[in-house]
Design an enzyme around this catalytic site. Sequence first.
Site, PDB file in Angstrom:
ATOM      1  N   HIS A 146      33.872  -9.603  31.077  1.00  0.00           N
ATOM      2  CA  HIS A 146      35.251 -10.022  31.307  1.00  0.00           C
ATOM      3  C   HIS A 146      36.000  -9.064  32.230  1.00  0.00           C
ATOM      4  CE1 HIS A 146      36.268  -7.289  27.848  1.00  0.00           C
ATOM      5  NE2 HIS A 146      37.382  -7.110  28.531  1.00  0.00           N
ATOM      6  N   ASP A 177      28.997 -10.564  26.606  1.00  0.00           N
ATOM      7  CA  ASP A 177      30.096  -9.937  27.341  1.00  0.00           C
ATOM      8  C   ASP A 177      29.630  -8.665  28.041  1.00  0.00           C
ATOM      9  OD1 ASP A 177      32.664  -9.751  28.374  1.00  0.00           O
ATOM     10  OD2 ASP A 177      33.389  -8.526  26.721  1.00  0.00           O
ATOM     11  N   GLY A 256      42.055  -1.732  29.591  1.00  0.00           N
ATOM     12  CA  GLY A 256      41.512  -0.830  30.598  1.00  0.00           C
ATOM     13  C   GLY A 256      40.322  -0.037  30.072  1.00  0.00           C
ATOM     14  N   ASN A 257      40.228   0.086  28.734  1.00  0.00           N
ATOM     15  CA  ASN A 257      39.066   0.738  28.129  1.00  0.00           C
ATOM     16  C   ASN A 257      37.834  -0.162  28.134  1.00  0.00           C
ATOM     17  OD1 ASN A 257      41.135   2.643  26.191  1.00  0.00           O
ATOM     18  ND2 ASN A 257      39.177   3.540  26.815  1.00  0.00           N
ATOM     19  N   SER A 258      38.036  -1.464  28.326  1.00  0.00           N
ATOM     20  CA  SER A 258      36.915  -2.402  28.298  1.00  0.00           C
ATOM     21  C   SER A 258      35.827  -1.974  29.276  1.00  0.00           C
ATOM     22  CB  SER A 258      37.386  -3.809  28.650  1.00  0.00           C
ATOM     23  OG  SER A 258      38.198  -4.332  27.636  1.00  0.00           O
ATOM     24  N   LEU A 313      15.129 -18.196  17.501  1.00  0.00           N
ATOM     25  CA  LEU A 313      14.273 -18.373  16.339  1.00  0.00           C
ATOM     26  C   LEU A 313      14.091 -19.849  16.010  1.00  0.00           C
ATOM     27  CD1 LEU A 313      12.667 -16.854  14.240  1.00  0.00           C
ATOM     28  CD2 LEU A 313      14.736 -16.647  12.846  1.00  0.00           C
ATOM     29  N   GLY A 314      15.094 -20.658  16.331  1.00  0.00           N
ATOM     30  CA  GLY A 314      14.983 -22.087  16.076  1.00  0.00           C
ATOM     31  C   GLY A 314      15.430 -22.497  14.686  1.00  0.00           C
ATOM     32  N   VAL A 315      16.509 -21.886  14.191  1.00  0.00           N
ATOM     33  CA  VAL A 315      17.048 -22.253  12.879  1.00  0.00           C
ATOM     34  C   VAL A 315      18.557 -22.425  12.992  1.00  0.00           C
ATOM     35  CG1 VAL A 315      15.251 -21.037  11.599  1.00  0.00           C
ATOM     36  CG2 VAL A 315      17.396 -19.844  12.152  1.00  0.00           C
TER      37      VAL A 315
END
Length: 523
Positions: A146, A177, A256-258, A313-315
């Site tokens: 982002h 992200d 801004g820390n992102s 995994l398919g669940v």
Amino acid sequence: MKFKQIVTIVCISIVTASASIFVYSKYFQPRQAGIYQNGSTEVPVNYARYMPGTENGSAVPPGDFTAAAKAAVPGVVHIKTRINPRQVTNGLQRKRSILQDLFGDEFFGDEFNGGGDGRRYYVPGQMASGSGVLISDDGYIVTNNHVIDDADEISVTLSNSAKSYKARLIGADPSTDLAVIKIEGAGFPYLLYGNSDNVEIGQWVLAIGYPLNLDATVTAGIVSAKSRTIGINKSRGSRNSAIESFIQTDAAVNQGNSGGALINTTGELIGVNSAIASPTGSYAGYSYAIPVNLIKKVVNDLMKYGNVQRAYLGVSYMPSSVIASLSDEQLKELGVRRDAPGVQVTEVVDNGSAKAAGLQAGDIITRINGTPIPGPSQMTEQIARYKPGDKISITYLRNNKEYTADNVTLRNLAGNTDVVKTTVLDRLGADLSALDKDDARRLGIRGGVWVSGIGNGILKKQTTMAPGFLIIKAGDQSIASPDDLAKVLDRKGNVQLIGLYPEKSTNIYYYNIQTGGGSSESF
């Protein structure tokens, strides 16, 4: 032979042998490539006096955090982005005029034609900033998706430096992200990977970044929770594949820390700061970081393939928040346990790994590769660390009896182990599904494609389309499935999507998009 001669010979032999070993180890012995990470073979210059694992870099909490901060701050960068002004179509159908009824649509053209391009307007340019973490000495940087999403220009500034570098996007993954960008150069300071599995609740950590457009800033706190899910990635990426298993801390983090670093007291990277929990948008007590063990896998995939090779995994399972909201009677009717010691399977996909391993609805997954799985967030993080074709073991309960399925081969969403390339549908940034026959008959159309969720991508960037839209045509081609849509978008760079919002009205809407003719480059 005299004793003095024997001693002399022994001494000469020792010196010669030592010299030979030194020369061989320095000049001839093969060196393991990437002894640190991402191909870097030298100790980062910023760790020269503070090396994790040495007596000065122990995991024991220090009297202060000076040494760890000095080692890590040079490897955290300031990222600035620019989004150019762009034209967007709102897709609204225009009302027909009396003149059109009298003289016909062709006489007036698209300016008067309700089925034209729709209204167009311009979105002004934007500028934003965030943080990033250098992960190699040749300029690879991990940050949040982002932070750089939709950016036309990305620039990077190192700490205590006025020089700005132009960065290029290597790849992005909205589901976690995360994104990787690169600046050109060599000998950059960078952060060493730690091990987020070893992080403990109550452990001291430092957050480093560029909050509120300030210079490099360091804050301290403790780990207050692990494997936390807050639902934020569902709006950032594909809603059905969002992955969250955050490290929660009380280190002060602001806008801004992102993309900045979360480090331990030895200066190692254990996470990338991604979000805060706040009613105001500013720090209010809790921040959330993506664990580095997940970051390593995503980064390696983005650098190698340009996208993430995600294993499934398919669940299906019921989220913890849903279980908490249901009564005991409702759960009993659904056959779901509130106190399940793991993740209870509600459905097994036919072509998935779990089906091949013998799992059934009602089974409770308790361990993956021996790692305890107390809830869905731990399970999704563990699976996200692997790629299709990797083998794992699954421990599960059935009728209170424990079983273990070994050598379970993970598969991709298509049910195979092939390398998945980014498609034009991926770049739309939406959840798409074919309209079933019953709904088609009810609406009086042959078919269409539902847009059930919109994340970051072409549709969000270029249109005002909302979830619930039904695509019935792309250009002059009728659309009955996502494959039909992909074929049209692969052939044409500029396409008009035509459809309606059946739950709202029968009005026809038009959205113009530019796809680049199906190029697989990141959007």
